[in-house]
Enzyme design. Structure first.
Site, PDB file in Angstrom:
ATOM      1  N   ASN A  23       0.860  -1.187   0.000  1.00  0.00           N
ATOM      2  CA  ASN A  23       0.000   0.000   0.000  1.00  0.00           C
ATOM      3  C   ASN A  23       0.893   1.232   0.000  1.00  0.00           C
ATOM      4  O   ASN A  23       1.348   1.694   1.039  1.00  0.00           O
ATOM      5  CB  ASN A  23      -0.926  -0.013   1.217  1.00  0.00           C
ATOM      6  CG  ASN A  23      -1.951  -1.109   1.113  1.00  0.00           C
ATOM      7  OD1 ASN A  23      -2.926  -1.002   0.364  1.00  0.00           O
ATOM      8  ND2 ASN A  23      -1.699  -2.221   1.811  1.00  0.00           N
ATOM      9  N   GLU A  24       1.128   1.729  -1.188  1.00  0.00           N
ATOM     10  CA  GLU A  24       2.040   2.860  -1.371  1.00  0.00           C
ATOM     11  C   GLU A  24       1.350   4.168  -0.981  1.00  0.00           C
ATOM     12  O   GLU A  24       0.121   4.201  -0.819  1.00  0.00           O
ATOM     13  CB  GLU A  24       2.449   2.925  -2.855  1.00  0.00           C
ATOM     14  CG  GLU A  24       3.189   1.700  -3.358  1.00  0.00           C
ATOM     15  CD  GLU A  24       4.650   1.644  -2.895  1.00  0.00           C
ATOM     16  OE1 GLU A  24       5.005   2.285  -1.885  1.00  0.00           O
ATOM     17  OE2 GLU A  24       5.432   0.934  -3.552  1.00  0.00           O
ATOM     18  N   PRO A  25       2.115   5.252  -0.821  1.00  0.00           N
ATOM     19  CA  PRO A  25       1.503   6.551  -0.554  1.00  0.00           C
ATOM     20  C   PRO A  25       0.346   6.812  -1.522  1.00  0.00           C
ATOM     21  O   PRO A  25       0.454   6.527  -2.724  1.00  0.00           O
ATOM     22  CB  PRO A  25       2.657   7.531  -0.775  1.00  0.00           C
ATOM     23  CG  PRO A  25       3.865   6.735  -0.383  1.00  0.00           C
ATOM     24  CD  PRO A  25       3.587   5.339  -0.862  1.00  0.00           C
TER      25      PRO A  25
ATOM     26  N   SER B 182      -2.589   5.346  -0.850  1.00  0.00           N
ATOM     27  CA  SER B 182      -3.532   4.263  -0.539  1.00  0.00           C
ATOM     28  C   SER B 182      -4.387   4.679   0.656  1.00  0.00           C
ATOM     29  O   SER B 182      -3.847   5.016   1.706  1.00  0.00           O
ATOM     30  CB  SER B 182      -2.790   2.974  -0.155  1.00  0.00           C
ATOM     31  OG  SER B 182      -1.928   2.569  -1.181  1.00  0.00           O
TER      32      SER B 182
ATOM     33  N   THR C 168      10.240   2.056  -4.050  1.00  0.00           N
ATOM     34  CA  THR C 168      10.048   0.630  -3.758  1.00  0.00           C
ATOM     35  C   THR C 168      10.686  -0.228  -4.848  1.00  0.00           C
ATOM     36  O   THR C 168      11.365  -1.221  -4.564  1.00  0.00           O
ATOM     37  CB  THR C 168       8.539   0.314  -3.666  1.00  0.00           C
ATOM     38  OG1 THR C 168       7.985   1.121  -2.630  1.00  0.00           O
ATOM     39  CG2 THR C 168       8.282  -1.146  -3.390  1.00  0.00           C
TER      40      THR C 168
END
Ligand code: GLP
Length: 275
Positions: A165-167, A169, A184
């Site tokens: 869950n990247e920025p 999300s 990432t």
């Protein structure tokens, strides 16, 4: 004399609803988490019930798995009543690829314990793109049908991601296909033998899926995690750092070594309170 797992942490504090525990080293933190998992597995076995574990990949949780394997080998811990759900998987990827999380889990845990293979769940990175959404719904259903996750293990990425869950999300996200952040992908480049070989997407449990776990144990070790750990614990809750959503959970612990906790200590005010 060996200290009991509860005596291992040097500092035990609650900050923004997160129980922050600082250990002399990663081994002590890993032992603490593995011991808690083993106690619940045994308790559930005694009650004739399953224990549902949410598992993570990356270098951080490897020591937890090593300790579970040791307990299985030396102390008779059985994982026959354990059901597992992994957080995430690259997409697309074949399960036998060296970087696949299926292979990772086999090599770091499943091949060395007595878990029933049909109880293992990992998002499938092999299906065609147009069936992924249905797979993700099915994954959520399988978690619900298993009775929900008892203990979710987490690492944290340098972007503040949990799972993938990247920025950006949000708190209400469920299992889904996501684009990977460039930081990432850079962090994964060495494992894939070059940035261009790192998949651009992944399947991940959502923040909501993770927050549904009854207990959450996030591990972070090393000074390269200190800054993001500080943001996760002390920052305002926002999708800019998805790990901040953990601040709202009813039973969440961050288990840190001293290097990863360094900025939390320096963030203390004169009264000793932090954040
Ligand atoms: C990957 C995983 C995350 C993990 C993160 C950190 O992105 N999907 O679940 O927390 O890496 O990895 P490491 O533990 O190696 O620092």
């Amino acid at each position: 004399m060996q200290s009991s797992p509860n005596q291992l942490s040097r500092c035990n504090d609650v900050r923004n609803g997160i129980n922050v525990r600082v250990f002399a080293n990663a081994v002590d933190a890993n032992t603490c988490v593995a011991t808690e998992m083993a106690a619940l597995i045994r308790q559930r076995a005694q009650d004739g019930k399953a224990c549902v574990l949410g598992l993570a990949t990356g270098s951080t949780p490897v020591g937890v798995y090593r300790e579970l394997i040791r307990m299985h080998r030396d102390e008779g811990l059985s994982l026959q009543n354990v059901v597992t759900f992994n957080l995430d998987e690259y997409f697309p990827i074949q399960p036998d690829a060296p970087q696949s999380y299926v292979r990772f889990m086999n090599e770091h845990l499943f091949d060395f314990v007595d878990i029933d293979r049909k109880n293992i769940h990992i998002p499938d990175g092999t299906h065609p793109l147009d069936s992924v959404a249905a797979d993700c719904c099915e994954y959520e259903k399988q978690i619900a049908d298993a009775g929900g996750i008892d203990i979710q293990i987490l690492g944290i990425g340098r972007t503040g991601h949990i799972g993938f869950n990247e920025p950006g999300s949000g708190r209400n996200g469920l299992t889904r296909l996501v684009k990977l952040n460039s930081l990432t992908r850079n962090d994964a480049a060495a494992a894939f033998g070059g940035l261009e070989k790192v998949p651009k997407s992944a399947i991940t449990m959502g923040v909501k899926t993770i927050l549904s776990a009854r207990k959450i144990r996030l591990l972070a070790f090393g000074e390269h995690k200190a800054s993001i750990v500080e943001q996760a614990v002390c920052g305002s809750v926002s999708d800019a750092v998805p790990a901040t959503f953990l601040q709202g959970h009813q039973d969440v612990q961050f288990l840190l070594d001293e290097a990863a906790a360094e900025k939390l200590v320096s963030n203390q005010n004169e009264s000793g309170d932090s954040c």
